[in-house]
Design a protein around this motif. Structure first.
Motif, PDB file in Angstrom:
ATOM      1  N   THR A   1       0.912  -1.216  -0.003  1.00  0.00           N
ATOM      2  CA  THR A   1       0.056  -0.029   0.106  1.00  0.00           C
ATOM      3  C   THR A   1       0.868   1.153   0.086  1.00  0.00           C
ATOM      4  O   THR A   1       2.029   1.047   0.428  1.00  0.00           O
ATOM      5  N   LYS A   2       0.486   2.291  -0.510  1.00  0.00           N
ATOM      6  CA  LYS A   2       1.287   3.492  -0.823  1.00  0.00           C
ATOM      7  C   LYS A   2       0.304   4.733  -0.463  1.00  0.00           C
ATOM      8  O   LYS A   2      -0.796   4.745  -1.282  1.00  0.00           O
ATOM      9  N   SER A   3       0.630   5.696   0.244  1.00  0.00           N
ATOM     10  CA  SER A   3       0.111   7.093   0.195  1.00  0.00           C
ATOM     11  C   SER A   3       0.517   7.926  -0.809  1.00  0.00           C
ATOM     12  O   SER A   3       1.710   7.951  -1.254  1.00  0.00           O
ATOM     13  N   MET A   4      -0.130   8.527  -1.610  1.00  0.00           N
ATOM     14  CA  MET A   4      -0.042   9.446  -2.736  1.00  0.00           C
ATOM     15  C   MET A   4      -0.087  10.859  -2.224  1.00  0.00           C
ATOM     16  O   MET A   4      -0.321  11.754  -3.299  1.00  0.00           O
ATOM     17  N   THR A   5      -0.098  11.219  -0.950  1.00  0.00           N
ATOM     18  CA  THR A   5      -0.224  12.527  -0.436  1.00  0.00           C
ATOM     19  C   THR A   5       0.992  13.110  -0.321  1.00  0.00           C
ATOM     20  O   THR A   5       1.179  14.548  -0.015  1.00  0.00           O
ATOM     21  N   SER A   6       2.180  12.610  -0.824  1.00  0.00           N
ATOM     22  CA  SER A   6       3.635  13.178  -0.709  1.00  0.00           C
ATOM     23  C   SER A   6       4.287  12.733  -1.854  1.00  0.00           C
ATOM     24  O   SER A   6       4.259  11.572  -2.068  1.00  0.00           O
ATOM     25  N   GLY A   7       5.512  13.551  -2.243  1.00  0.00           N
ATOM     26  CA  GLY A   7       6.322  13.122  -3.321  1.00  0.00           C
ATOM     27  C   GLY A   7       5.987  13.667  -4.631  1.00  0.00           C
ATOM     28  O   GLY A   7       4.893  14.428  -4.721  1.00  0.00           O
ATOM     29  N   ASN A   8       6.862  13.404  -5.832  1.00  0.00           N
ATOM     30  CA  ASN A   8       6.459  13.925  -7.021  1.00  0.00           C
ATOM     31  C   ASN A   8       5.087  13.468  -7.703  1.00  0.00           C
ATOM     32  O   ASN A   8       4.981  12.086  -7.630  1.00  0.00           O
ATOM     33  N   PRO A   9       4.167  14.340  -7.900  1.00  0.00           N
ATOM     34  CA  PRO A   9       2.925  13.556  -8.639  1.00  0.00           C
ATOM     35  C   PRO A   9       3.139  12.696  -9.697  1.00  0.00           C
ATOM     36  O   PRO A   9       2.267  11.682  -9.546  1.00  0.00           O
ATOM     37  N   LEU A  10       3.844  13.445 -10.776  1.00  0.00           N
ATOM     38  CA  LEU A  10       3.672  12.479 -11.992  1.00  0.00           C
ATOM     39  C   LEU A  10       4.242  11.020 -11.974  1.00  0.00           C
ATOM     40  O   LEU A  10       4.020  10.100 -12.006  1.00  0.00           O
ATOM     41  N   LYS A  11       5.360  11.114 -10.828  1.00  0.00           N
ATOM     42  CA  LYS A  11       6.201   9.883 -10.762  1.00  0.00           C
ATOM     43  C   LYS A  11       5.137   8.755  -9.711  1.00  0.00           C
ATOM     44  O   LYS A  11       5.222   7.638 -10.244  1.00  0.00           O
ATOM     45  N   LEU A  12       4.470   9.501  -9.001  1.00  0.00           N
ATOM     46  CA  LEU A  12       3.630   8.694  -8.112  1.00  0.00           C
ATOM     47  C   LEU A  12       2.321   8.044  -9.070  1.00  0.00           C
ATOM     48  O   LEU A  12       2.141   6.940  -8.716  1.00  0.00           O
ATOM     49  N   MET A  13       2.031   8.935  -9.801  1.00  0.00           N
ATOM     50  CA  MET A  13       0.889   8.137 -10.741  1.00  0.00           C
ATOM     51  C   MET A  13       1.527   7.269 -11.834  1.00  0.00           C
ATOM     52  O   MET A  13       0.667   6.316 -12.119  1.00  0.00           O
TER      53      MET A  13
ATOM     54  N   SER B   1      -1.634  -1.044  -6.607  1.00  0.00           N
ATOM     55  CA  SER B   1      -1.975  -1.409  -7.850  1.00  0.00           C
ATOM     56  C   SER B   1      -1.153  -2.724  -8.233  1.00  0.00           C
ATOM     57  O   SER B   1      -1.347  -3.352  -8.993  1.00  0.00           O
ATOM     58  N   LYS B   2      -0.070  -3.024  -7.365  1.00  0.00           N
ATOM     59  CA  LYS B   2       0.924  -4.409  -8.019  1.00  0.00           C
ATOM     60  C   LYS B   2      -0.097  -5.499  -7.593  1.00  0.00           C
ATOM     61  O   LYS B   2       0.177  -6.502  -8.332  1.00  0.00           O
ATOM     62  N   THR B   3      -0.622  -5.613  -6.236  1.00  0.00           N
ATOM     63  CA  THR B   3      -1.150  -7.115  -6.045  1.00  0.00           C
ATOM     64  C   THR B   3      -2.328  -7.431  -6.973  1.00  0.00           C
ATOM     65  O   THR B   3      -2.433  -8.697  -7.374  1.00  0.00           O
ATOM     66  N   PRO B   4      -3.255  -6.528  -7.320  1.00  0.00           N
ATOM     67  CA  PRO B   4      -4.232  -6.962  -8.318  1.00  0.00           C
ATOM     68  C   PRO B   4      -3.755  -7.261  -9.512  1.00  0.00           C
ATOM     69  O   PRO B   4      -4.209  -8.301 -10.067  1.00  0.00           O
ATOM     70  N   PHE B   5      -2.679  -6.384 -10.015  1.00  0.00           N
ATOM     71  CA  PHE B   5      -2.109  -6.813 -11.138  1.00  0.00           C
ATOM     72  C   PHE B   5      -1.331  -8.373 -11.201  1.00  0.00           C
ATOM     73  O   PHE B   5      -1.686  -9.323 -12.140  1.00  0.00           O
ATOM     74  N   LEU B   6      -0.643  -8.523 -10.185  1.00  0.00           N
ATOM     75  CA  LEU B   6      -0.103 -10.040  -9.862  1.00  0.00           C
ATOM     76  C   LEU B   6      -1.229 -11.310 -10.016  1.00  0.00           C
ATOM     77  O   LEU B   6      -0.957 -12.193 -10.686  1.00  0.00           O
ATOM     78  N   PHE B   7      -2.400 -10.989  -9.183  1.00  0.00           N
ATOM     79  CA  PHE B   7      -3.322 -11.795  -9.271  1.00  0.00           C
ATOM     80  C   PHE B   7      -4.066 -12.058 -10.526  1.00  0.00           C
ATOM     81  O   PHE B   7      -4.381 -13.163 -11.106  1.00  0.00           O
ATOM     82  N   LEU B   8      -4.158 -10.856 -11.294  1.00  0.00           N
ATOM     83  CA  LEU B   8      -4.613 -10.833 -12.704  1.00  0.00           C
ATOM     84  C   LEU B   8      -3.645 -11.654 -13.749  1.00  0.00           C
ATOM     85  O   LEU B   8      -4.361 -12.348 -14.484  1.00  0.00           O
ATOM     86  N   ALA B   9      -2.392 -11.360 -13.720  1.00  0.00           N
ATOM     87  CA  ALA B   9      -1.762 -12.164 -14.289  1.00  0.00           C
ATOM     88  C   ALA B   9      -1.665 -13.745 -14.238  1.00  0.00           C
ATOM     89  O   ALA B   9      -1.504 -14.411 -15.225  1.00  0.00           O
ATOM     90  N   ILE B  10      -1.729 -14.102 -12.869  1.00  0.00           N
ATOM     91  CA  ILE B  10      -2.022 -15.444 -12.532  1.00  0.00           C
ATOM     92  C   ILE B  10      -3.256 -15.770 -13.595  1.00  0.00           C
ATOM     93  O   ILE B  10      -3.292 -16.928 -14.113  1.00  0.00           O
ATOM     94  N   SER B  11      -4.292 -15.250 -13.326  1.00  0.00           N
ATOM     95  CA  SER B  11      -5.612 -15.445 -14.060  1.00  0.00           C
ATOM     96  C   SER B  11      -5.550 -15.580 -15.502  1.00  0.00           C
ATOM     97  O   SER B  11      -6.258 -16.513 -16.157  1.00  0.00           O
ATOM     98  N   VAL B  12      -4.716 -14.563 -15.956  1.00  0.00           N
ATOM     99  CA  VAL B  12      -4.722 -14.514 -17.516  1.00  0.00           C
ATOM    100  C   VAL B  12      -3.916 -15.804 -18.107  1.00  0.00           C
ATOM    101  O   VAL B  12      -4.562 -16.505 -19.016  1.00  0.00           O
TER     102      VAL B  12
END
Length: 451
Positions: A2-14, A161-172
Motif C-alpha cells: 500500500t502507498k500514500s500518494m499525498t507526498s512526493g512527485n505527483p507524476l512519478k507517483l501516478m 495496484s501491484k497486487t491486483p496486477f499479480l493476481f490478474l496475471a496468474i488468472s490470465v
C-alpha cells in the motif's frame, strides 16, 4: 504494497501506480486477443462474430459492475488519505454488502432476459446459438467478476495496484490454457471460451480475498465495523451508482451502434469485432492513467492538499493526450495489418472493414485522453453525477449517428460513431472538470485559512 500518494512527485507517483494497472489491463486485453484469435482462427469468422455480437451489452452490464466497484473505492481512498481507519473499514464492509446485492440482482435479471437481449441486438440467425451460449455463461459468472473488481478497487484505493496486477496475471495465464483446453481439446466452442473467462476471474477474486485476510490487517474488519450503516451506504451509493450508470449509459449508445452494425451482416460484425479488440487493447493506457489520476486526486482531497490535485490533473492529462496521438498514428497506418491476428489474410472483406474502423478512429484518438482523465478526476473529487452527464452525451452522440446515418452511409457511419461520442463528451466534461477542481481546491484553501 500500500502507498500514500499525498507526498512526493505527483507524476512519478501516478506513473508508478498506473504501471501495474497498465500491465494488468494489457494482460487482460492480451487474453481477449488470444481468445478472439483462437475462436476466429479455429472456429471461423462466424464464431468470432458470435463472441463479438453481444460485446456492447457485456460492456453495459459488466461496465456497471466495474464502475460501481470503482465508485465504492472513492470514499475508501479519501478516508485512507485522511488516516481515518474506522470510517475506511466501515466503508469497506458496507461496500461489500452493496456489491453482493448488485451481484444477486444483475445475475438473476440478465440470465432470465438473455434471449430478449440478443433479439434487441438484432443478432443474425446464423450466429444466434453460439452467441447465446457465450453470453449466458458470462452472465452467470458475474458474481466472480464483481468479487475481483470490488476487492481490487479496495486495494487500489489504499495505493496498492501491484497486487491486483499479480493476481490478474496468474488468472490470465490460467485463462489462456483453459481457453485452449476448452475449445481445442473439449470442443466446447464459444461456450468454452466463456467458461475459461469466468473460471479465471473466480481465481483472481479469491486470491485478492485471501491476500487481504492474511496480509493486510488494517483492512480487516473489526466487530464494530461489521454493521450496516446509513451514512456509509448513502455515501457509497452516491459514488458507486453514478459511476456504474456512467459506464452503462455509455454502453447503451454502444448497443445501439452494435445493433445497427449487426444489421449490416456478418462481415461487418466480424470486422467490427476485430477492430474493437484492437481498440480495447490500445485503450488500456487511458484507463490506467485515468484511474491513477482519480486515486491520486481522491487521496489528496482527503489529505486537504489542493496544489497536488491541480498538478495531478494537468500532468496526467498531458501524458494521456501524447499517448493518444501516438496510438492513433499506429491505428491509422497499421490497423488492417494488426487485424490479421484474428482472421486469415484470405478474409479480405473482414480485414478491410476492420482496417477502415481503426483508421477512421485513429484521427481522433487523442480526445479519449482528455475525456478519460477529466471524467475520472471529476469522479475522484466526489462529483459523480457530473461524470454521468458525460456518459449521457456519449450515448446520445453514438445513438444519433447509428440511428440517423447508418441507413444512408452504412458501415462508414459506424466507423465515425465512437469518435463523435468522445469529442461531444469532451466539450462538456473538460470544462466541468476544471470547475470541479477549482471548487474543491478553493474549499480546501478556505478550510486551511480558517484553521
Amino acid at each position: 504494497m500500500t502507498k500514500s500518494m499525498t507526498s512526493g512527485n505527483p507524476l512519478k507517483l501516478m506513473i508508478q501506480f498506473a504501471f501495474p494497472l497498465l500491465l494488468g489491463n494489457l494482460l487482460q486485453q492480451t487474453y481477449n486477443i488470444i481468445d478472439a484469435a483462437i475462436v476466429g482462427q479455429c472456429l471461423g469468422a462466424k464464431a468470432l462474430a458470435s463472441v463479438g455480437a453481444s460485446s456492447s451489452v457485456q460492456f453495459l452490464v459488466l461496465g456497471f459492475c466495474m464502475g460501481s466497484c470503482a465508485g465504492f473505492g472513492v470514499p475508501i481512498a479519501k478516508y485512507y488519505g485522511a488516516n481515518d481507519s474506522d470510517r475506511m473499514r466501515n466503508s469497506i464492509f458496507n461496500g461489500a454488502f452493496l456489491t453482493i446485492v448488485i451481484a444477486v440482482i444483475l445475475t438473476t435479471a440478465c440470465s432470465l432476459l438473455c434471449p430478449q437481449i440478443l433479439h434487441i441486438l438484432s443478432v443474425p440467425e446464423d450466429i444466434y446459438q453460439n452467441a447465446y451460449a457465450y453470453l449466458i455463461i458470462i452472465f452467470l459468472g458475474m458474481p466472480f467478476t464483481l468479487l475481483y473488481n470490488y476487492l481490487s478497487s479496495v486495494l487500489r484505493s489504499v495505493g496498492d495496484s501491484k497486487t491486483p496486477f499479480l493476481f490478474l496475471a496468474i488468472s490470465v495465464v490460467l485463462n489462456i490454457f483453459l481457453d485452449a483446453f476448452c475449445i481445442l481439446v473439449l470442443k466446447w466452442g464459444c461456450a468454452g471460451a466463456a467458461i475459461a473467462t469466468i473460471t479465471s476471474q473466480a481465481v483472481s477474486g479469491i486470491l485478492c480475498l485471501l491476500f487481504i485476510l492474511h496480509r493486510l490487517d488494517f483492512l480487516c474488519l473489526k466487530k464494530e465495523n461489521r454493521h450496516l450503516r446509513f451514512a456509509p451506504i448513502k455515501e457509497l451509493l452516491s459514488m458507486g451508482l453514478p459511476m456504474g450508470l456512467q459506464f452503462s449509459i455509455t454502453a447503451i449508445g454502444s448497443m445501439v451502434m452494435q445493433s445497427a452494425n449487426n444489421g449490416l451482416g456478418s462481415v461487418c460484425v466480424s470486422g467490427f469485432t476485430a477492430g474493437m479488440r484492437i481498440k480495447q487493447f490500445t485503450m488500456c493506457p487511458f484507463d490506467a492513467i485515468g484511474t491513477a489520476a482519480s486515486v491520486f486526486c481522491s487521496q489528496n482531497y482527503g489529505a486537504a492538499k489542493p496544489d497536488r490535485i491541480r498538478k495531478g490533473l494537468w500532468q496526467s492529462m498531458l501524458v494521456a493526450v501524447v499517448y493518444g496521438i501516438v496510438a492513433g498514428l499506429i491505428m491509422i497506418f497499421a490497423g488492417r495489418t494488426l487485424s490479421m491476428i484474428f482472421v486469415g489474410k484470405e478474409a479480405v472483406d473482414v480485414l478491410d472493414a476492420s482496417g477502415k474502423y481503426l483508421r477512421c478512429m485513429g484521427f481522433f484518438y487523442w480526445s479519449l485522453g482528455i475525456l478519460n482523465v477529466s471524467r475520472m478526476v471529476t469522479q475522484g473529487l466526489g462529483h459523480s453525477m457530473r461524470a454521468v452527464i458525460s456518459g449521457v452525451t456519449e450515448m446520445l452522440a453514438r445513438s444519433i449517428v447509428s440511428l440517423c446515418f447508418v441507413g444512408s452511409f452504412g458501415y462508414t457511419a459506424i466507423c465515425f460513431a465512437d469518435q463523435t461520442a468522445w469529442v461531444s463528451a469532451c466539450f462538456y466534461i473538460f470544462p466541468t472538470c476544471l470547475y470541479c477542481v477549482h471548487k474543491t481546491t478553493k474549499k480546501l484553501m478556505k478550510q486551511q485559512n480558517v484553521q
